[in-house]
Design an enzyme around this catalytic site. Structure first.
Site, short mmCIF file in Angstrom:
data_model
loop_
_atom_site.label_atom_id
_atom_site.label_comp_id
_atom_site.label_asym_id
_atom_site.label_seq_id
_atom_site.Cartn_x
_atom_site.Cartn_y
_atom_site.Cartn_z
N ASP A 287 0.79 -1.24 0.00
CA ASP A 287 0.00 0.00 0.00
C ASP A 287 0.82 1.29 0.00
O ASP A 287 0.31 2.34 0.36
CB ASP A 287 -0.91 0.01 1.23
N GLU B 180 -0.19 -9.12 -1.15
CA GLU B 180 -0.88 -8.59 0.03
C GLU B 180 -2.06 -7.72 -0.41
O GLU B 180 -2.25 -6.59 0.03
CB GLU B 180 0.06 -7.81 0.96
N GLU C 213 -2.11 5.09 2.78
CA GLU C 213 -2.03 3.68 2.41
C GLU C 213 -3.37 3.06 2.01
O GLU C 213 -3.43 2.23 1.09
CB GLU C 213 -1.41 2.88 3.56
N HIS D 175 4.83 5.94 14.83
CA HIS D 175 5.33 6.85 13.79
C HIS D 175 4.26 7.35 12.83
O HIS D 175 4.50 8.28 12.08
CB HIS D 175 6.41 6.16 12.96
N ARG E 12 1.44 8.96 10.48
CA ARG E 12 1.05 10.36 10.28
C ARG E 12 -0.17 10.73 11.12
O ARG E 12 -0.22 11.79 11.72
CB ARG E 12 0.72 10.60 8.79
N HIS F 233 11.58 6.40 15.69
CA HIS F 233 11.56 6.77 14.28
C HIS F 233 12.39 8.03 14.04
O HIS F 233 12.50 8.90 14.90
CB HIS F 233 10.10 7.00 13.86
#
Length: 380
Positions: free
Chosen positions: A96, A118, A132, A209, A211, A242
């Protein structure tokens, strides 16, 4: 020989595509071509080195402060000439990422079939995970072959009117990669990490991490970790932090004074997978860890409001706790102090695979490219 071009650009893609690339290389009647966009650079290279993969083409796209538009446009432009030159019989993409979507679109523009590894995961919210969820849906619209990791992913595709004959249920290749990487006697290069993971005490791995969590959701997550640290004096917390400066600033402000929260640099895939094998509980907003950790009997608390991997929730290997500070604290504390609750979750059956996903995908690719008579069996 039929030519299969694998295109990926980030560490998570590389981890899940690496065992498949190695299987393609070992298949006599398939020719492998590997293209990386390097949407991530350093983290991608770690995985390429681990699995001994040398790309045939490297777009080296990563730059400071890159936007999603930068990655999309750069990948489309760079991949166009490569796809035209190589004329593959099939382009493989994974999951994704922005590389995944751009590569699928680039292949479509050259009327080249796309195989989506996937395929079929859905959260139901187009903005979570962002970008994603939409990358995955758009890739699904462009793909000719859909390698669904689970029955639920297959059903998602069928609900979207994807032709059943194009869907193959295979299990997830991340389990193939994980089982080849984890070693019970693994020795960590960092002596301090080795000693920490050998301590006879509860150990919690933390990653954060995404967004959508940056800002107040992450403040709440880190506040819950701080409260657990303060109230569970024997517990150690390992936080590979991260590289995003915003994540680091929030973590340092909330957790910098916590003596047993060990904020370390991001780990390469091999030591990270082996660290997962040594801890007791995982708090994460990652997608891949929801699949990997249950294979090692590690309960996972998902720091997101929704997940495109509901099979794990249904199986009981993960719990969705979001960014609710009290819920994170209460759930983690219960698992760390109630052995019965912990064992019930630890022993739940992982729904994501048996380590043979790559074998099934290779059979499906050959069935498609060589028009063989017998369709390979789906993974149950």
């Amino acid at each position: 020989m039929k030519k299969v071009m694998s295109i990926f650009g980030t560490r998570p893609e590389a981890i899940k595509m690496a065992p498949l690339v190695k299987h393609i290389e070992a298949t006599e009647d398939l020719k492998s071509v590997v293209v990386v966009t390097a949407q991530h650079r350093e983290m991608l290279d770690q995985v390429l080195d681990l699995f001994q993969i040398t790309p045939d083409y490297d777009l080296n796209l990563m730059k400071a402060n890159q936007t999603l538009t930068d990655i999309t446009v750069g990948a489309l432009r760079g991949l166009e000439r490569i796809i035209i030159k190589e004329a593959p019989d099939l382009v493989l993409v994974h999951g994704d990422t922005t590389t995944t979507f751009a590569a699928s679109l680039g292949a479509f523009y050259q009327q080249t079939p796309v195989g989506h590894v996937e395929a079929g995961l859905r959260s139901g919210n187009r903005y979570s995970p962002f970008p994603e969820e939409i990358n995955r849906r758009l890739t699904g619209s462009l793909a000719s072959l859909h390698f669904a990791p689970t029955k639920a992913a297959r059903e998602n595709l069928l609900r979207e009117n994807v032709m059943p004959e194009t869907i193959f249920t295979t299990g997830n290749t991340v389990i193939d990669a994980l089982l080849k990487t984890v070693q019970d006697d693994y020795i960590f290069a960092e002596q301090s990490l080795q000693e920490l993971l050998e301590r006879d005490c509860p150990k919690v791995l933390v990653t954060a991490h995404r967004r959508e969590n940056q800002g107040q959701p992450m403040v709440r997550i880190f506040s819950a970790v701080r409260a657990l640290h303060d109230d569970l004096p024997t517990c150690e917390f390992i936080f590979p932090i991260h590289k995003n400066p915003r994540v680091r600033a929030l973590a340092q402000e909330a957790l910098g004074a916590c003596a047993r929260v060990h904020m370390i640099e991001p780990l390469d895939y091999e030591p990270f997978a082996n660290a997962v094998n040594k801890v007791d509980l995982i708090l994460t907003d990652s997608g891949g860890l929801q699949e990997e950790a249950p294979s090692l009997g590690k309960p996972v608390l998902v720091l997101r409001e929704n997940t495109e991997r509901p099979e794990a929730v249904e199986a009981g290997t993960v719990l969705l706790v979001g960014s609710d500070q009290q819920k994170i604290y209460d759930t983690a504390k219960e698992l760390l102090t109630n052995q019965k609750a912990y064992e019930k979750m630890r022993r739940a059956v992982n729904p994501y695979g048996d380590g043979k996903a790559c074998e099934r995908i290779i059979k499906a690719i050959k069935f498609y490219l060589y028009n063989t008579e017998e369709r390979p069996a789906d993974w149950q």
